[in-house]
Design a protein around this motif. Structure first.
Motif, PDB file in Angstrom:
ATOM      1  N   LEU A 189      -6.846  -6.122  -2.532  1.00 13.14           N
ATOM      2  CA  LEU A 189      -8.018  -5.042  -2.128  1.00 13.14           C
ATOM      3  C   LEU A 189      -7.373  -4.018  -1.348  1.00 13.14           C
ATOM      4  CD1 LEU A 189     -10.836  -4.035  -1.604  1.00 13.14           C
ATOM      5  CD2 LEU A 189     -11.091  -5.511   0.237  1.00 13.14           C
ATOM      6  N   GLU A 190      -6.368  -4.214  -0.421  1.00 13.39           N
ATOM      7  CA  GLU A 190      -5.463  -3.302   0.697  1.00 13.39           C
ATOM      8  C   GLU A 190      -4.920  -2.368  -0.350  1.00 13.39           C
ATOM      9  OE1 GLU A 190      -2.687  -5.195   3.052  1.00 13.39           O
ATOM     10  OE2 GLU A 190      -2.817  -3.625   4.315  1.00 13.39           O
ATOM     11  N   GLU A 191      -4.011  -2.827  -1.216  1.00 16.87           N
ATOM     12  CA  GLU A 191      -3.298  -1.950  -2.272  1.00 16.87           C
ATOM     13  C   GLU A 191      -4.150  -0.889  -3.092  1.00 16.87           C
ATOM     14  OE1 GLU A 191       0.515  -4.650  -3.240  1.00 16.87           O
ATOM     15  OE2 GLU A 191      -1.378  -5.389  -3.917  1.00 16.87           O
ATOM     16  N   MET A 192      -5.186  -1.610  -3.587  1.00 17.69           N
ATOM     17  CA  MET A 192      -6.110  -0.720  -4.578  1.00 17.69           C
ATOM     18  C   MET A 192      -6.908   0.302  -3.492  1.00 17.69           C
ATOM     19  SD  MET A 192      -7.582  -3.300  -7.356  1.00 17.69           S
ATOM     20  CE  MET A 192      -7.944  -4.709  -6.591  1.00 17.69           C
ATOM     21  N   GLN A 193      -7.325  -0.041  -2.275  1.00 14.02           N
ATOM     22  CA  GLN A 193      -7.758   0.827  -1.386  1.00 14.02           C
ATOM     23  C   GLN A 193      -6.905   2.108  -1.202  1.00 14.02           C
ATOM     24  OE1 GLN A 193      -8.933  -1.867   1.783  1.00 14.02           O
ATOM     25  NE2 GLN A 193     -11.098  -1.683   1.109  1.00 14.02           N
ATOM     26  N   ALA A 194      -5.594   1.867  -0.875  1.00 21.44           N
ATOM     27  CA  ALA A 194      -4.571   2.819  -0.880  1.00 21.44           C
ATOM     28  C   ALA A 194      -4.339   3.941  -1.907  1.00 21.44           C
ATOM     29  CB  ALA A 194      -3.317   2.323  -0.196  1.00 21.44           C
ATOM     30  N   PRO A 253       0.748  -1.206   0.101  1.00 22.02           N
ATOM     31  CA  PRO A 253      -0.097  -0.078   0.125  1.00 22.02           C
ATOM     32  C   PRO A 253       0.772   1.232  -0.086  1.00 22.02           C
ATOM     33  CG  PRO A 253      -0.850  -1.565   1.644  1.00 22.02           C
ATOM     34  CD  PRO A 253       0.169  -2.122   1.202  1.00 22.02           C
ATOM     35  N   TRP A 254       1.926   1.428   0.702  1.00 25.48           N
ATOM     36  CA  TRP A 254       2.768   2.575   0.875  1.00 25.48           C
ATOM     37  C   TRP A 254       3.475   2.941  -0.435  1.00 25.48           C
ATOM     38  CZ3 TRP A 254       1.440   6.968   3.157  1.00 25.48           C
ATOM     39  CH2 TRP A 254       0.484   6.824   4.212  1.00 25.48           C
ATOM     40  N   ALA A 255       3.989   1.924  -0.771  1.00 19.63           N
ATOM     41  CA  ALA A 255       4.901   1.991  -2.128  1.00 19.63           C
ATOM     42  C   ALA A 255       3.856   2.365  -3.237  1.00 19.63           C
ATOM     43  CB  ALA A 255       5.574   0.757  -2.582  1.00 19.63           C
TER      44      ALA A 255
END
Ligand SMILES: [Zn+2]
Length: 438
Positions: A239-244, A199-201
């Motif tokens: 999902l977590e990466e896309m939410q970020a 997520p942060w990257a």
């Protein structure tokens, strides 16, 4: 004698040039900031899904000033008259999924010898061909070296003709995924510049795209057809990466377009809040329901299967890509119909660059074949696409106050949508780029 001959050749050459420019392929650019009066025999009002007859469209500089019935309007004497009284006039078309810098003859390994600069210059020709085909706006969804940003800026500066472009910069994706570069062995260390895991990257990558001029963010939620070593249906970003990504992009005022073929990737992209799902090939009932519920646009490219399977390895497509396309192509067309019947919002997007630029309108035939009325297909490529791009107040219909992006065709596209492949008149921002009109 020599001189005379040269003169003869020169004048022959010049007169043949004149001949060419007098025909339908003329690219005549009338300077903006003048009053233009267009007589429109038939005018497609896409906002109200109706046809108006014998209208007068007044263009003042870059914008539409008024639309009034021809019979009751006196034409200002200082206006330049364009007679389209035998034609059908529509808003300029919008393709929400193009790759202007991609050469359709250089897929797979044959793309490796092309520099980003060469690709950008190829984009100059692609931009001209796209505009000539009646597409006055495109959303470019991923190019190397920010070439799409440079193309956009050069077109806006008037360096060469092209559609208005909304650029993405690099498409974001996971390591080894559809948006990475996977053709070379490890010793080449070839990693796509849009690769960002976690997520942060991924947030940082969104910031980087925005920093260098992206109008929207493109991500790869699942595998792809034309990439090496991945399954088109398999989910890639979590999902977590896309939410970020979505949270960061929206915070920065950018919409998010998610490439997705497989059902779970499509559903998670919609849950994450993306603005459009590209391809949507294997969308299931849950995905259609979610798209409807969230108001997510589906941008389904249902023409290019013909080109990919027709050209095959001649255009550089990998054998595994052809296999994937054979598996997925027809399912995507069937699911286009299912999504339409299920009430999902749909905007026109064709993946131009996979196939030759300027052939964008070939997709209309399939949109009608798989369930849309010609009016719905035209709306998908005008007012709906403008809505998806966040440009509904500026483009997408022929309305006073909007930018003067207009096209015309000689026959009736509501009777036969394929006439949109033969656009005879193109105006963008009040400037005429193509005309057969007097
Ligand atoms: Zn694409």
């Amino acid at each position: 004698m020599k001189k005379n001959l040269q003169h003869v050749f020169t004048s022959l050459f010049c007169s043949s040039l004149l001949l060419v420019s007098a025909t339908a392929v003329a690219e005549e650019k009338v300077a903006a900031k003048q009053l233009i009066a267009i007589k429109a025999g038939r005018l497609i009002d896409v906002e109200n899904a109706r046809v108006l007859r014998d209208q007068l469209i007044m263009i003042d500089g870059e914008r539409i000033a008024a639309i009034t019935p021809l019979a009751t309007t006196s034409i200002p004497v200082n206006a330049t008259m364009i007679d389209l009284s035998k034609a059908t006039v529509l808003p300029g078309l919008i393709d929400a999924h193009t790759h202007l810098t991609s050469n359709p003859r250089q897929h797979g390994y044959s793309s490796l010898g092309t520099s980003n600069v060469r690709a950008a210059l190829y984009g100059v020709r692609a931009a001209r061909d796209t505009l000539n085909a009646g597409f006055t706006t495109v959303r470019d969804v991923g190019s190397e070296g920010f070439a799409d940003v440079a193309l956009r800026d050069a077109i806006n500066d008037g360096d060469f003709p092209g559609p208005r472009v909304l650029a993405s910069g690099y498409a974001l994706g996971i390591k080894g995924g559809h948006c990475d570069n996977n053709l070379l062995p490890p010793e080449y260390n070839d990693v796509g510049k849009g690769v960002a895991d976690g997520p942060w990257a991924a947030r940082s990558k969104v910031r980087e795209m925005a920093k260098y001029g992206a109008d929207q963010i493109k991500i790869c939620a699942t595998g792809g057809v034309l990439s090496k070593g991945d399954a088109a249906g398999a989910q890639q970003y979590t999902l977590e990466e896309m939410q970020a990504i979505v949270q960061e992009a929206h915070k920065l005022g950018r919409k998010v377009a998610a490439h997705a073929h497989g059902a779970s990737g499509i559903s998670d992209a919609i849950r994450a809040g993306v603005d459009s799902v590209e391809h949507s090939s294997l969308i299931d009932a849950e995905g259609i329901q979610l798209a409807k519920q969230h108001g997510t646009w589906l941008v389904m490219d249902i023409y290019n299967d013909d080109y990919i399977l027709g050209e095959g390895e001649k255009a550089g497509f990998l054998p595994e890509s052809l296999e994937k396309e054979r598996e997925i192509g027809q399912k995507q067309r069937d699911n286009f119909r299912a999504a339409l019947l299920g009430g999902a919002r749909m905007a026109f997007g064709s993946d131009a660059g996979v196939y030759p630029h300027g052939d964008n309108a070939k997709q209309f035939y399939y949109m009608v074949k798989y369930g849309m009325t010609p009016m719905q297909a035209i709306q998908a490529a005008t007012i709906n696409a403008a809505d998806l791009l966040g440009q509904k107040e500026k483009i997408g219909s022929i309305k006073a106050g909007k930018f003067a992006d207009l096209i015309a065709v000689e026959a009736d596209p509501l009777a036969d949508v394929t006439v949109l492949t033969k656009v005879s008149f193109v105006m963008k921002n009040g400037s005429i780029y193509k005309t057969a009109a007097k």
